[in-house]
Motif scaffolding. Structure first.
Motif, short mmCIF file in Angstrom:
data_model
loop_
_atom_site.label_atom_id
_atom_site.label_comp_id
_atom_site.label_asym_id
_atom_site.label_seq_id
_atom_site.Cartn_x
_atom_site.Cartn_y
_atom_site.Cartn_z
N VAL A 86 0.95 -1.13 -0.10
CA VAL A 86 -0.02 0.00 0.03
C VAL A 86 1.03 1.22 -0.10
O VAL A 86 1.69 1.59 1.00
CB VAL A 86 -0.91 -0.02 1.05
CG1 VAL A 86 -1.76 1.28 1.25
CG2 VAL A 86 -1.83 -1.21 1.34
N LEU A 87 0.57 2.01 -0.91
CA LEU A 87 1.14 3.40 -1.13
C LEU A 87 0.73 4.70 -0.47
O LEU A 87 1.14 5.28 0.05
CB LEU A 87 1.70 3.68 -2.49
CG LEU A 87 2.60 2.63 -3.39
CD1 LEU A 87 2.74 2.91 -4.78
CD2 LEU A 87 3.90 2.38 -2.55
N ALA A 88 -0.63 4.58 -0.70
CA ALA A 88 -1.42 5.62 -0.13
C ALA A 88 -2.97 5.13 -0.15
O ALA A 88 -3.38 4.08 -0.62
CB ALA A 88 -1.28 7.00 -0.98
N SER A 89 -3.88 5.98 0.73
CA SER A 89 -5.21 5.40 0.63
C SER A 89 -6.04 6.76 0.78
O SER A 89 -5.66 7.96 1.19
CB SER A 89 -5.47 4.37 1.72
OG SER A 89 -5.26 5.15 3.23
N LEU A 90 -7.37 6.54 0.01
CA LEU A 90 -8.39 7.73 0.30
C LEU A 90 -9.23 7.57 1.44
O LEU A 90 -9.48 6.35 2.00
CB LEU A 90 -9.02 7.80 -0.98
CG LEU A 90 -8.33 8.13 -2.14
CD1 LEU A 90 -9.07 8.14 -3.53
CD2 LEU A 90 -7.64 9.49 -2.09
#
Length: 368
Positions: A86-90
């Motif tokens: 996982v690099l980023a999440s909304l």
């Protein structure tokens, strides 16, 4: 004897005495210098040398497929990531609501389809008993077809909403290194907007900029020498992969990319030098102290010492070309092996100046 005659005799006597005096001898000024003898070893050929940077062959801008508010970004510049990480999440709130609404719409379409199938079945039974007309049966069949289409549409919408809920997490497609972050938590990003730049693992390449007057000598597939500033002892052989077809609008230089061999010591962002070999026209490369070189740009010169006679010698300047400067030394060409070069006191000399070479042992110049 009258006074005019005495004055004439006195002047003649003065001139006679002046002519008998010996002229004062002036000794030539002799300046002490330190020298360095150029080694007689065979010089290696060198070509144009350019500084560049190590970059990844492929750098991918990673962004979300949907828009939303950036909730977290657990990776930073320099982090190594694996495929699937996982690099980023909304913020999942909006996409979760959309998925729930699509699921409810699917259930509604499913119920309407079931009712349309039941009505059509009853209509056919009633038609057999002559209680309804054929037109009524055809109407129920049309409503059934419409219900089936609405159900398929609702099912596709639900699947899309389900996929979008998974798009709220930005996953790495491949393993690599994060080279830049372009959005911070709390920012609202749009679909496709880059959030992280990921340099893929694999090939590394040197990127240099070549002036337009020199770019013709750089050909795709040509081998070049590469050396790292962090480790000058590590000499690598690279291959020119790409030469830009057009010059940069600002610098008017051409971007050249050189594929590097696999080596653990090559890190992204390292500074390196690319040396284009020119074996057909070898240029003797000699390392001298910076104090030996004087003059302005494009007019650098050094002092050469002639053979000593009775402890003294004379100097003569000769032009040289500075190929490279590193630390307190300069790599120059234009001097033949065996020449004696002044390394200290060069700024005090003139053409033909008499010098005295100090007795301090001089080191030989090194060829690279």
């Amino acid at each position: 004897m009258n006074r005019p005659l005495l004055a004439v005799l006195f002047g003649a006597l003065t001139l006679s005495l002046a002519g008998c005096q010996k002229p004062v001898e002036t000794k030539p000024e002799i300046r002490p210098v330190r020298t360095l003898t150029v080694s007689a070893k065979e010089a290696h050929s060198v070509g144009e040398v350019y500084s560049g940077e190590v970059k990844a062959r492929h750098t991918v801008p990673m962004g979300f497929r949907i828009g939303g508010k950036l909730n977290s970004r657990p990776v930073n510049v320099g982090d190594s990531v694996k495929a699937g990480q996982v690099l980023a999440s909304l913020d999942p709130g909006d996409v979760r609501l959309s998925a729930d609404a699509a699921r409810a719409q699917l259930e509604s379409a499913k119920a309407q389809l079931a009712q349309a199938e039941l009505d059509y079945s009853r209509a056919k039974d009633l038609l057999a008993q002559k209680f309804v007309s054929q037109a009524e049966v055809d109407k129920r069949q049309t409503l059934l077809t419409a219900a089936r289409q609405q159900f398929e549409q609702a099912r596709s919408q639900a699947q899309l909403a389900q996929n979008q809920s998974s798009y709220a997490q930005l996953l790495a497609d491949v393993s690599g290194v994060v080279t830049a972050t372009q959005a911070e938590p709390g920012a609202v990003v749009s679909a496709g907007q880059p959030v992280v730049l990921l340099a893929k693992d694999g090939e590394r390449e040197a990127v240099i900029d070549v002036p337009e007057g020199k770019v013709k000598a750089w050909k795709v597939g040509q081998s070049v020498n590469v050396s790292l500033w962090a480790n000058e002892q590590l000499n690598l052989t690279g291959t020119i992969r790409e030469v830009a077809p057009a010059a940069d609008a600002l610098t008017r230089t051409y971007r050249v990319k050189v594929t590097l061999p696999a080596n653990e010591q090559i890190k992204l962002g390292m500074t390196l030098q690319v040396n284009q070999q020119n074996a057909s026209q070898p240029i003797p490369s000699i390392s001298l102290p910076l104090t030996a070189v004087f003059g302005r740009e494009q007019q650098q010169r050094v002092w050469l010492v002639s053979a000593e006679k009775e402890g003294t010698a004379t100097v003569k300047s000769t032009p040289v070309k500075v190929l490279e400067m590193a630390g307190e030394s300069a790599q120059v060409s234009g001097i033949q092996p065996g020449a004696v070069v002044v390394t200290a006191g060069a700024h005090l000399l003139r053409e033909g100046q008499a010098v005295r070479v100090l007795a301090t042992p001089a080191k030989e110049a090194r060829h690279d």
